[in-house]
Write an enzyme that holds these catalytic residues in place. Structure first.
Site, PDB file in Angstrom:
ATOM      1  N   LYS A  91      -4.527  -6.695   3.464  1.00  0.00           N
ATOM      2  CA  LYS A  91      -4.522  -5.583   2.494  1.00  0.00           C
ATOM      3  C   LYS A  91      -5.949  -5.296   2.005  1.00  0.00           C
ATOM      4  O   LYS A  91      -6.325  -4.134   1.795  1.00  0.00           O
ATOM      5  CB  LYS A  91      -3.604  -5.921   1.311  1.00  0.00           C
ATOM      6  CG  LYS A  91      -3.629  -4.879   0.175  1.00  0.00           C
ATOM      7  CD  LYS A  91      -3.209  -3.502   0.671  1.00  0.00           C
ATOM      8  CE  LYS A  91      -2.934  -2.465  -0.406  1.00  0.00           C
ATOM      9  NZ  LYS A  91      -3.954  -2.163  -1.365  1.00  0.00           N
TER      10      LYS A  91
ATOM     11  N   GLU B 198     -10.052   2.035   3.713  1.00  0.00           N
ATOM     12  CA  GLU B 198      -9.731   3.158   2.801  1.00  0.00           C
ATOM     13  C   GLU B 198     -11.004   3.676   2.134  1.00  0.00           C
ATOM     14  O   GLU B 198     -11.251   4.888   2.083  1.00  0.00           O
ATOM     15  CB  GLU B 198      -8.718   2.648   1.759  1.00  0.00           C
ATOM     16  CG  GLU B 198      -8.404   3.581   0.610  1.00  0.00           C
ATOM     17  CD  GLU B 198      -7.495   2.891  -0.432  1.00  0.00           C
ATOM     18  OE1 GLU B 198      -6.449   2.347  -0.053  1.00  0.00           O
ATOM     19  OE2 GLU B 198      -7.855   2.892  -1.631  1.00  0.00           O
TER      20      GLU B 198
ATOM     21  N   HIS C 110      -7.589  -3.384   4.625  1.00  0.00           N
ATOM     22  CA  HIS C 110      -7.020  -2.025   4.547  1.00  0.00           C
ATOM     23  C   HIS C 110      -7.790  -1.220   3.504  1.00  0.00           C
ATOM     24  O   HIS C 110      -8.180  -0.078   3.744  1.00  0.00           O
ATOM     25  CB  HIS C 110      -5.531  -2.105   4.172  1.00  0.00           C
ATOM     26  CG  HIS C 110      -4.945  -0.798   3.720  1.00  0.00           C
ATOM     27  ND1 HIS C 110      -5.180  -0.271   2.458  1.00  0.00           N
ATOM     28  CD2 HIS C 110      -4.179   0.119   4.362  1.00  0.00           C
ATOM     29  CE1 HIS C 110      -4.574   0.889   2.340  1.00  0.00           C
ATOM     30  NE2 HIS C 110      -3.948   1.145   3.484  1.00  0.00           N
ATOM     31  N   ASN C 111      -8.000  -1.822   2.352  1.00  0.00           N
ATOM     32  CA  ASN C 111      -8.689  -1.098   1.288  1.00  0.00           C
ATOM     33  C   ASN C 111     -10.153  -0.833   1.640  1.00  0.00           C
ATOM     34  O   ASN C 111     -10.702   0.204   1.271  1.00  0.00           O
ATOM     35  CB  ASN C 111      -8.600  -1.877  -0.030  1.00  0.00           C
ATOM     36  CG  ASN C 111      -7.245  -1.695  -0.684  1.00  0.00           C
ATOM     37  OD1 ASN C 111      -6.252  -1.454  -0.009  1.00  0.00           O
ATOM     38  ND2 ASN C 111      -7.189  -1.813  -1.996  1.00  0.00           N
TER      39      ASN C 111
ATOM     40  N   SER D 185       0.822  -1.213   0.000  1.00  0.00           N
ATOM     41  CA  SER D 185       0.000   0.000   0.000  1.00  0.00           C
ATOM     42  C   SER D 185       0.847   1.249   0.000  1.00  0.00           C
ATOM     43  O   SER D 185       1.946   1.278   0.542  1.00  0.00           O
ATOM     44  CB  SER D 185      -0.921   0.027   1.223  1.00  0.00           C
ATOM     45  OG  SER D 185      -1.694   1.214   1.182  1.00  0.00           O
TER      46      SER D 185
HETATM   47  C1  6PG Z   1      -3.159   1.313  -1.755  1.00  0.00           C
HETATM   48  C2  6PG Z   1      -4.443   1.381  -2.537  1.00  0.00           C
HETATM   49  C3  6PG Z   1      -4.345   0.749  -3.868  1.00  0.00           C
HETATM   50  C4  6PG Z   1      -5.647   0.694  -4.629  1.00  0.00           C
HETATM   51  C5  6PG Z   1      -6.158   2.000  -5.066  1.00  0.00           C
HETATM   52  C6  6PG Z   1      -7.365   1.935  -6.004  1.00  0.00           C
HETATM   53  O1  6PG Z   1      -3.228   0.810  -0.641  1.00  0.00           O
HETATM   54  O2  6PG Z   1      -2.136   1.767  -2.240  1.00  0.00           O
HETATM   55  O3  6PG Z   1      -5.434   0.720  -1.809  1.00  0.00           O
HETATM   56  O4  6PG Z   1      -3.868  -0.556  -3.670  1.00  0.00           O
HETATM   57  O5  6PG Z   1      -5.461  -0.071  -5.749  1.00  0.00           O
HETATM   58  O6  6PG Z   1      -6.479   2.791  -3.975  1.00  0.00           O
HETATM   59  O7  6PG Z   1      -8.403   1.165  -5.501  1.00  0.00           O
HETATM   60  P1  6PG Z   1      -9.862   1.281  -6.142  1.00  0.00           P
HETATM   61  O8  6PG Z   1      -9.704   1.390  -7.614  1.00  0.00           O
HETATM   62  O9  6PG Z   1     -10.594   0.051  -5.764  1.00  0.00           O
HETATM   63  O10 6PG Z   1     -10.447   2.532  -5.556  1.00  0.00           O
END
Ligand code: 6PG
Length: 475
Positions: free
Chosen positions: A188, A195, A191-192, A134
């Site tokens: 991860k 996010e 995490h997303n 990430s």
């Molecule tokens: C990270 C992000 C990354 C992710 C983008 C786009 O931790 O660096 O999570 O891995 O691919 O943020 O994600 P989406 O296209 O699903 O918004």
């Protein structure tokens, strides 16, 4: 042509944005890196752009030469699109490997795929690692947060390199071996999910300020900027503040005002909530955020609906900046708490023994959700959680007590004014559900037993019971 048998420290296959950045990061930290790419013409371009780091990089269009150049036991990092391309590449590389070699998938893989691949490698003498990376391109280049799942053997090979290239939080590298097979990719994924929730909640505060408060993009950005110096301090607030204050060179308008309000998604947020539901959890703030991205794509419907479905707005006091800030902080705490609950459920289900303190620690720098809050969360885990629940930790309870009022007022304002706040509202509803000892599922049980004789437990007598319901005539 690169020399043979150069015995580099690691191979990186895939010179897209993330692969290139990681290869340069490794090279800058003194590791010798072999690179290769599906389209060989990318290799000389990459090497030319590597400038002074090129001395630690060697390019191989030929896969066999690429593999042969890596010191044994080999570490080969795949930075390629997840899914079928990873399986195809494994098929190409596997016959070229020796016992003890490790393939690392550094993409955003579905952890089920990682488990399947790990199982296929098990007993072959070769190893497979699923590694969540990430921090976007900048993070990969100058210090990402990395979540590693795989064997102890692979971790012993990777540990020195990954600790060196990782982001550091007060000197502590933001990388660790979190468990076997899919553990790293699952962490991860969550995490997303967090996010997504954090981004959505920030966007909801922006929406309230824009549509009910009448603030201009730059004003909202300036407000967010002031929040950077307090408990909301985080990469995503920083990014949002900067984005809101950016002017579009073409139109002279704030750039965000020129961006179509349809958000994309690659799937990791959705995976988080699918897995949460399978594990009997509901990460409702994450779910709301994923849902809101889906709804954002229904632009045509929303355009048609706006004049047909006017808001029946009630007067509501617009929250103060302090209350909006509190709303975001309380909701952020709740979204993280939900994410960690999903991790705990998965850890039990897959027997990963995830170390929640360590996960919070390696998210404190480098990754997209890095924030000052994660340091508090790490402290809370370290101190031990009543009932295993982050929201019951004394320090987190204090934080919620101080900021919940702002969240309640902000959600109430959104509801009253007709401004959508799905993720903030979901976080609050979860909090209120969790703090209600006597819920309403007794009526759900009554309904289930009424129409389906599903049975219920009584509060005064163990075992399964049925109600003496009076049937309702079928009309
Ligand atoms: C990270 C992000 C990354 C992710 C983008 C786009 O931790 O660096 O999570 O891995 O691919 O943020 O994600 P989406 O296209 O699903 O918004």
């Amino acid at each position: 042509m690169a020399p043979n048998n150069v015995n580099v420290d690691i191979g990186v296959f895939g010179l897209g944005t993330m692969g290139s950045a990681l290869a340069l990061n490794l090279a800058e930290n003194g590791f010798r890196v072999a690179v290769s790419n599906k389209h060989a013409d990318r290799i000389p371009v990459f090497l030319a752009q590597a400038n002074e780091l090129a001395g630690n990089l060697v390019g191989y269009p030929d896969i066999a030469e690429f593999i042969a150049s890596i010191a044994r036991p080999r570490s080969i990092l795949f930075m390629i699109p997840s899914g079928a391309p990873v399986d195809a590449m494994i098929d190409v590389v596997l016959p070229l490997l020796d016992d003890g070699d490790t393939i690392i998938d550094g993409g955003n893989a579905d952890f089920h795929d990682t488990r399947r691949r790990s199982a296929a490698f098990s007993g072959t003498g070769k190893h497979f690692v699923g590694m969540g990376v990430s921090g976007g391109a900048e993070g990969a280049r100058h210090g990402p947060s990395m979540m590693v799942g795989g064997t102890a053997h692979s971790w012993s090979l990777l540990r020195p390199m990954l600790r060196k290239i990782a982001a550091k939080f007060e000197g502590d590298p933001c990388v660790d071996h979190l468990g076997p097979d899919g553990a790293g990719h699952f962490v991860k994924t969550v995490h997303n999910g967090i996010e997504y929730a954090d981004m959505q909640m920030i966007a909801e505060i922006y929406g309230l300020m824009r549509d009910a408060g009448g603030f201009k993009a730059a004003e909202i950005g300036a407000q967010f900027e002031t929040w950077q110096s307090g408990p909301l301090s985080s990469y995503l607030i920083e990014v949002s503040a900067a984005a809101l204050q950016t002017v579009d060179a073409r139109s002279g308008e704030p750039l965000v005002d020129m961006i179509l309000d349809k958000a994309g998604q690659k799937g990791t947020g959705r995976w988080t909530l699918i897995e949460a539901l399978k594990l009997g959890q509901s990460a409702s703030a994450i779910e709301a955020a994923v849902g809101a991205r889906g709804w954002s794509s229904e632009k045509d419907l929303r355009v048609a609906a706006e004049p047909l479905l006017p808001a029946v707005a009630h007067k509501a006091a617009f929250p103060s900046p302090e209350e909006l800030k509190s709303a975001l902080l309380a909701a952020r705490v709740l979204a993280h708490a939900q994410g960690f609950r999903v991790l705990a459920a998965a850890s039990d289900e897959f027997e990963w023994h995830l170390d929640m303190t360590r996960i919070a620690e390696i998210w404190r720098a480098g990754c997209i959700i890095r924030s000052i809050l994660l340091d508090d969360i790490a402290d809370a885990f370290r101190a031990g959680l009543p009932e295993g629940a982050l929201i019951l930790s004394p320090s987190i309870r204090d934080l919620l007590a101080a900021h919940l009022g702002g969240l309640r007022k902000t959600v109430a304002a959104g509801v009253s004014l007709g401004i959508p706040v799905p993720a903030l509202g979901a976080a609050l509803a979860w909090y209120d559900t969790m703090r209600t000892a006597k819920g309403t599922a007794n009526l759900i049980q009554a309904q289930r037993d009424f129409f389906g004789s599903h049975g219920f437990e009584r509060i005064d007598d163990p075992g399964v019971h049925h109600g003496d319901w009076k049937p309702i005539a079928v009309s």
